[in-house]
Structure formats: C-alpha cells, structure tokens
Design a protein around this motif. Sequence first.
Motif, PDB file in Angstrom:
ATOM      1  N   ASN A  39     -47.680  50.558  25.844  1.00  0.00           N
ATOM      2  CA  ASN A  39     -46.563  50.663  24.925  1.00  0.00           C
ATOM      3  C   ASN A  39     -46.078  49.256  24.601  1.00  0.00           C
ATOM      4  N   VAL A  40     -46.665  48.634  23.587  1.00  0.00           N
ATOM      5  CA  VAL A  40     -46.333  47.255  23.240  1.00  0.00           C
ATOM      6  C   VAL A  40     -44.979  47.150  22.559  1.00  0.00           C
ATOM      7  N   HIS A  41     -44.459  48.242  22.063  1.00  0.00           N
ATOM      8  CA  HIS A  41     -43.179  48.235  21.356  1.00  0.00           C
ATOM      9  C   HIS A  41     -42.042  48.754  22.228  1.00  0.00           C
ATOM     10  N   ARG A  42     -42.153  48.630  23.525  1.00  0.00           N
ATOM     11  CA  ARG A  42     -41.150  49.229  24.410  1.00  0.00           C
ATOM     12  C   ARG A  42     -39.771  48.600  24.248  1.00  0.00           C
ATOM     13  N   VAL A  43     -39.685  47.304  23.940  1.00  0.00           N
ATOM     14  CA  VAL A  43     -38.390  46.680  23.700  1.00  0.00           C
ATOM     15  C   VAL A  43     -37.835  47.163  22.366  1.00  0.00           C
ATOM     16  N   ASP A  44     -38.697  47.255  21.385  1.00  0.00           N
ATOM     17  CA  ASP A  44     -38.275  47.730  20.071  1.00  0.00           C
ATOM     18  C   ASP A  44     -37.827  49.183  20.117  1.00  0.00           C
ATOM     19  N   MET A  45     -38.406  49.969  21.006  1.00  0.00           N
ATOM     20  CA  MET A  45     -38.033  51.376  21.086  1.00  0.00           C
ATOM     21  C   MET A  45     -36.568  51.535  21.480  1.00  0.00           C
ATOM     22  N   ILE A  47     -34.139  49.460  20.809  1.00  0.00           N
ATOM     23  CA  ILE A  47     -33.344  49.085  19.636  1.00  0.00           C
ATOM     24  C   ILE A  47     -33.382  50.195  18.599  1.00  0.00           C
ATOM     25  N   ILE A  48     -34.552  50.750  18.374  1.00  0.00           N
ATOM     26  CA  ILE A  48     -34.694  51.842  17.398  1.00  0.00           C
ATOM     27  C   ILE A  48     -33.885  53.050  17.833  1.00  0.00           C
ATOM     28  N   GLN A  49     -33.933  53.390  19.109  1.00  0.00           N
ATOM     29  CA  GLN A  49     -33.162  54.528  19.598  1.00  0.00           C
ATOM     30  C   GLN A  49     -31.665  54.261  19.523  1.00  0.00           C
ATOM     31  N   SER A  50     -31.237  53.028  19.768  1.00  0.00           N
ATOM     32  CA  SER A  50     -29.816  52.690  19.657  1.00  0.00           C
ATOM     33  C   SER A  50     -29.326  52.828  18.224  1.00  0.00           C
ATOM     34  N   ILE A  51     -30.113  52.345  17.282  1.00  0.00           N
ATOM     35  CA  ILE A  51     -29.743  52.468  15.871  1.00  0.00           C
ATOM     36  C   ILE A  51     -29.711  53.927  15.456  1.00  0.00           C
ATOM     37  N   SER A  52     -30.681  54.690  15.920  1.00  0.00           N
ATOM     38  CA  SER A  52     -30.712  56.119  15.614  1.00  0.00           C
ATOM     39  C   SER A  52     -29.495  56.821  16.191  1.00  0.00           C
ATOM     40  N   LEU A  53     -29.109  56.450  17.405  1.00  0.00           N
ATOM     41  CA  LEU A  53     -27.933  57.035  18.033  1.00  0.00           C
ATOM     42  C   LEU A  53     -26.660  56.691  17.273  1.00  0.00           C
TER      43      LEU A  53
END
Length: 108
Positions: A39-45, A47-53
């Motif tokens: 999972n190379v995008h684990r840090v980005d995930m 951030i993406i989940q925070s924005i989605s929340l």
Amino acid sequence: IRGIRLFFHNFIDKLQPEDVHQTQLALSHSYSRCKVKFNVHRVDMMIIQSISLLDQIDKDLNTFAMRVREWYGWHFPELIKIAGDNYIFARLAYTIQHKEKLDEDKLP
C-alpha cells in the motif's frame, strides 16, 4: 480443511502443536507486512479519509439545518425571513422555543 489444520501435528511425528501455532503466527505477520508494504498510498489514504469525513460532516450539518428550518418554520414561519444564517436561525429557535411565550425578558 479445518480438521487438517487442527490435527496436522498428528500426521507428522516430529511436529508439535506449539510449532504449528508459531508457524501460523509468523505467516500471519508476514502476510500483514506484505499488505502494508504494497500500500504505497497509505499516508495519502489518511488524508483522503479525513477530507471525506469533513465533507460528510458538512453535508450532515446542512441536512440538519434544513430540517430545523423546515420543522421550526411550521411553528414560526416569519423567522425564516428574519434569520438567513443557519447558525443564527438555530440559536434563535433554541432561545425562542414557543413564540406565544416570547417577550422582551427572554431575549438576550
């Protein structure tokens, strides 16, 4: 398959149940490490989940504000025209409660 897994140590003479447990634990750790490593995008995930929340919270707040306006509007329709902002409308609805009981003493 479950029976083979549970009684596998009986089929091989030198294999102990503790060895099977250690092997299963090592295999599960190795599998987890591989899943995390790929999972190379684990840090980005995060951030993406925070924005989605945050988007979901904003959407829910707007929905609740519209419901308060609609429901309290049946009781006091004039307040919709007076208060344009959702926050001010909710504070006024909380302060006023019953418009029949509204007087100068109740207002801040």
